[in-house]
Scaffold this motif. Sequence first.
Motif, PDB file in Angstrom:
ATOM      1  N   TYR A 239     107.412  11.148  16.049  1.00  0.00           N
ATOM      2  CA  TYR A 239     106.003  11.263  15.676  1.00  0.00           C
ATOM      3  C   TYR A 239     105.805  11.280  14.166  1.00  0.00           C
ATOM      4  CZ  TYR A 239     106.643  16.036  14.075  1.00  0.00           C
ATOM      5  OH  TYR A 239     107.051  17.130  13.364  1.00  0.00           O
ATOM      6  N   ALA A 240     106.868  11.552  13.393  1.00  0.00           N
ATOM      7  CA  ALA A 240     106.736  11.899  11.980  1.00  0.00           C
ATOM      8  C   ALA A 240     105.985  10.843  11.168  1.00  0.00           C
ATOM      9  CB  ALA A 240     108.115  12.150  11.371  1.00  0.00           C
ATOM     10  N   GLU A 241     106.225   9.568  11.450  1.00  0.00           N
ATOM     11  CA  GLU A 241     105.572   8.516  10.675  1.00  0.00           C
ATOM     12  C   GLU A 241     104.439   7.849  11.443  1.00  0.00           C
ATOM     13  OE1 GLU A 241     108.502   5.839   9.192  1.00  0.00           O
ATOM     14  OE2 GLU A 241     109.515   7.378   7.999  1.00  0.00           O
ATOM     15  N   SER A 242     103.969   8.508  12.495  1.00  0.00           N
ATOM     16  CA  SER A 242     102.895   7.928  13.296  1.00  0.00           C
ATOM     17  C   SER A 242     101.560   8.009  12.571  1.00  0.00           C
ATOM     18  CB  SER A 242     102.785   8.648  14.640  1.00  0.00           C
ATOM     19  OG  SER A 242     102.330   9.979  14.454  1.00  0.00           O
ATOM     20  N   ARG A 243     100.649   7.116  12.954  1.00  0.00           N
ATOM     21  CA  ARG A 243      99.300   7.155  12.397  1.00  0.00           C
ATOM     22  C   ARG A 243      98.619   8.470  12.752  1.00  0.00           C
ATOM     23  NH1 ARG A 243      94.335   7.195  13.826  1.00  0.00           N
ATOM     24  NH2 ARG A 243      92.688   6.259  12.546  1.00  0.00           N
ATOM     25  N   ASP A 244      98.801   8.936  14.015  1.00  0.00           N
ATOM     26  CA  ASP A 244      98.123  10.149  14.452  1.00  0.00           C
ATOM     27  C   ASP A 244      98.565  11.375  13.653  1.00  0.00           C
ATOM     28  OD1 ASP A 244      96.590   8.819  16.269  1.00  0.00           O
ATOM     29  OD2 ASP A 244      97.588   9.602  18.053  1.00  0.00           O
ATOM     30  N   HIS A 245      99.847  11.448  13.308  1.00  0.00           N
ATOM     31  CA  HIS A 245     100.316  12.581  12.505  1.00  0.00           C
ATOM     32  C   HIS A 245      99.637  12.570  11.143  1.00  0.00           C
ATOM     33  CE1 HIS A 245     102.736  15.649  10.775  1.00  0.00           C
ATOM     34  NE2 HIS A 245     103.541  14.849  10.099  1.00  0.00           N
ATOM     35  N   LYS A 246      99.614  11.401  10.518  1.00  0.00           N
ATOM     36  CA  LYS A 246      98.959  11.288   9.209  1.00  0.00           C
ATOM     37  C   LYS A 246      97.471  11.587   9.315  1.00  0.00           C
ATOM     38  CE  LYS A 246     102.205   7.926   7.225  1.00  0.00           C
ATOM     39  NZ  LYS A 246     103.192   7.979   8.314  1.00  0.00           N
ATOM     40  N   GLU A 247      96.842  11.119  10.398  1.00  0.00           N
ATOM     41  CA  GLU A 247      95.413  11.345  10.594  1.00  0.00           C
ATOM     42  C   GLU A 247      95.122  12.825  10.803  1.00  0.00           C
ATOM     43  OE1 GLU A 247      91.283  11.060  11.493  1.00  0.00           O
ATOM     44  OE2 GLU A 247      92.699   9.970  10.227  1.00  0.00           O
ATOM     45  N   GLY A 248      95.965  13.503  11.564  1.00  0.00           N
ATOM     46  CA  GLY A 248      95.756  14.922  11.802  1.00  0.00           C
ATOM     47  C   GLY A 248      95.805  15.733  10.525  1.00  0.00           C
ATOM     48  N   VAL A 249      96.790  15.463   9.686  1.00  0.00           N
ATOM     49  CA  VAL A 249      96.912  16.177   8.411  1.00  0.00           C
ATOM     50  C   VAL A 249      95.758  15.820   7.490  1.00  0.00           C
ATOM     51  CG1 VAL A 249      98.341  16.489   6.359  1.00  0.00           C
ATOM     52  CG2 VAL A 249      99.420  16.348   8.623  1.00  0.00           C
ATOM     53  N   ARG A 250      95.419  14.510   7.427  1.00  0.00           N
ATOM     54  CA  ARG A 250      94.309  14.069   6.573  1.00  0.00           C
ATOM     55  C   ARG A 250      93.000  14.756   6.959  1.00  0.00           C
ATOM     56  NH1 ARG A 250      89.834  11.685   6.679  1.00  0.00           N
ATOM     57  NH2 ARG A 250      89.979  11.420   8.940  1.00  0.00           N
ATOM     58  N   ALA A 251      92.709  14.771   8.271  1.00  0.00           N
ATOM     59  CA  ALA A 251      91.459  15.345   8.750  1.00  0.00           C
ATOM     60  C   ALA A 251      91.402  16.846   8.480  1.00  0.00           C
ATOM     61  CB  ALA A 251      91.297  15.058  10.241  1.00  0.00           C
ATOM     62  N   PHE A 252      92.527  17.526   8.661  1.00  0.00           N
ATOM     63  CA  PHE A 252      92.558  18.972   8.411  1.00  0.00           C
ATOM     64  C   PHE A 252      92.253  19.263   6.950  1.00  0.00           C
ATOM     65  CE2 PHE A 252      94.667  22.860   7.130  1.00  0.00           C
ATOM     66  CZ  PHE A 252      94.228  23.764   8.088  1.00  0.00           C
ATOM     67  N   LEU A 253      92.899  18.531   6.051  1.00  0.00           N
ATOM     68  CA  LEU A 253      92.706  18.772   4.622  1.00  0.00           C
ATOM     69  C   LEU A 253      91.298  18.402   4.184  1.00  0.00           C
ATOM     70  CD1 LEU A 253      96.137  17.503   3.243  1.00  0.00           C
ATOM     71  CD2 LEU A 253      95.387  19.875   3.561  1.00  0.00           C
ATOM     72  N   ALA A 254      90.687  17.441   4.881  1.00  0.00           N
ATOM     73  CA  ALA A 254      89.332  17.020   4.540  1.00  0.00           C
ATOM     74  C   ALA A 254      88.279  17.864   5.234  1.00  0.00           C
ATOM     75  CB  ALA A 254      89.140  15.546   4.899  1.00  0.00           C
ATOM     76  N   GLY A 255      88.700  18.712   6.158  1.00  0.00           N
ATOM     77  CA  GLY A 255      87.749  19.557   6.870  1.00  0.00           C
ATOM     78  C   GLY A 255      86.881  18.806   7.852  1.00  0.00           C
ATOM     79  N   VAL A 256      87.437  17.730   8.449  1.00  0.00           N
ATOM     80  CA  VAL A 256      86.684  16.918   9.415  1.00  0.00           C
ATOM     81  C   VAL A 256      87.489  16.817  10.710  1.00  0.00           C
ATOM     82  CG1 VAL A 256      85.536  15.589   7.614  1.00  0.00           C
ATOM     83  CG2 VAL A 256      87.693  14.757   8.597  1.00  0.00           C
ATOM     84  N   ASP A 257      86.840  16.352  11.768  1.00  0.00           N
ATOM     85  CA  ASP A 257      87.529  16.165  13.046  1.00  0.00           C
ATOM     86  C   ASP A 257      88.410  14.920  12.962  1.00  0.00           C
ATOM     87  OD1 ASP A 257      86.330  18.355  14.230  1.00  0.00           O
ATOM     88  OD2 ASP A 257      84.611  17.187  14.944  1.00  0.00           O
ATOM     89  N   PRO A 258      89.642  15.008  13.499  1.00  0.00           N
ATOM     90  CA  PRO A 258      90.519  13.828  13.480  1.00  0.00           C
ATOM     91  C   PRO A 258      90.071  12.778  14.493  1.00  0.00           C
ATOM     92  CG  PRO A 258      91.548  15.596  14.714  1.00  0.00           C
ATOM     93  CD  PRO A 258      90.285  16.166  14.128  1.00  0.00           C
ATOM     94  N   SER A 259      90.440  11.552  14.223  1.00  0.00           N
ATOM     95  CA  SER A 259      90.181  10.454  15.152  1.00  0.00           C
ATOM     96  C   SER A 259      91.522   9.843  15.521  1.00  0.00           C
ATOM     97  CB  SER A 259      89.273   9.399  14.512  1.00  0.00           C
ATOM     98  OG  SER A 259      89.073   8.291  15.392  1.00  0.00           O
ATOM     99  N   PHE A 260      92.056  10.237  16.684  1.00  0.00           N
ATOM    100  CA  PHE A 260      93.389   9.820  17.085  1.00  0.00           C
ATOM    101  C   PHE A 260      93.339   8.502  17.866  1.00  0.00           C
ATOM    102  CE2 PHE A 260      94.067  14.546  16.915  1.00  0.00           C
ATOM    103  CZ  PHE A 260      94.898  14.518  15.805  1.00  0.00           C
ATOM    104  N   SER A 261      94.326   7.663  17.612  1.00  0.00           N
ATOM    105  CA  SER A 261      94.401   6.368  18.295  1.00  0.00           C
ATOM    106  C   SER A 261      95.555   6.271  19.284  1.00  0.00           C
ATOM    107  CB  SER A 261      94.537   5.249  17.255  1.00  0.00           C
ATOM    108  OG  SER A 261      95.784   5.395  16.570  1.00  0.00           O
ATOM    109  N   GLY A 262      96.472   7.218  19.198  1.00  0.00           N
ATOM    110  CA  GLY A 262      97.653   7.156  20.053  1.00  0.00           C
ATOM    111  C   GLY A 262      98.801   6.418  19.415  1.00  0.00           C
ATOM    112  N   ASP A 263      98.634   6.009  18.162  1.00  0.00           N
ATOM    113  CA  ASP A 263      99.688   5.259  17.433  1.00  0.00           C
ATOM    114  C   ASP A 263     100.425   6.182  16.458  1.00  0.00           C
ATOM    115  OD1 ASP A 263      98.852   2.855  18.664  1.00  0.00           O
ATOM    116  OD2 ASP A 263      97.206   2.730  17.201  1.00  0.00           O
TER     117      ASP A 263
END
Length: 263
Positions: A239-263
């Motif tokens: 999972y480490a280099e997945s889009r969803d992992h990056k999206e989860g961290v990005r959304a948390f730091l931005a204070g917004v809800d993540p948008s996961f794609s399953g990638d």
Amino acid sequence: MTQDVAGRVRLEREGHLAWVTLSHPGRLNAITVGMWRELQDVFTQIGADDTVRCVIVRGEGGNFAAGADIREFPVERADMAGVQRYHREILAPALQAVAACPQPVIAQIDGVCVGGGMEIASQCDVRIAGASARFGVPINRLGFPMAPDEMRGLLALVGRAATLAILLEGRVFDAQEARSLGLLTRVVADDQVAAAVRRSADRIAQGAPLAARINKRLSARLTQGGALTEDEYQDYFSYAESRDHKEGVRAFLAGVDPSFSGD
């Protein structure tokens, strides 16, 4: 999906959710041979669909399932060969298909959930039941024990002591006792079951699909015991280099809800 005239298993979709409905009107959704085969086919189909993020299994008409359809036993289980075929080639593959489903599976339990119905629920990941739901495996009165591939799910869920108590006593018991044994995730008021299941499914579907799948694989593997291989460690850390992992961290730091794609 094939259909048996005496019962069927329906598959319905809404967005990222899939509903699997056991339907055998007038028989408390007793599960026929045709329905066991449909259950296997439906879960195989779901497992191959990456757009599904959560599966809900339920019964039609206010009951989950009253076990296998005993009316078929004189034909389907008439001798040693028939008994083995029924349990090893029909029931076992269906239950394994539920267990092997890569997506999280929720059992929505109303009314009667006994025998084969409880075996199906035991293969699910989350089990939510109404307060008046009833559970048990009273097959000691039918003169036979629980088959190995059917006992496996119950043992993994509640352990040897509770499994033996359920099978040896053959009692039908209530939802509170089922929860105390570890059979249920939670118990809610009867008129709140569908809503509670939907909330759970929505929470799951809003999470990262890749993380959910890895959690299912890893929990199953760790339950088996023994040291993980290097390949198994790499599967976990995939999972480490997945889009969803990056999206989860990005959304948390931005204070917004993540948008996961399953990638």
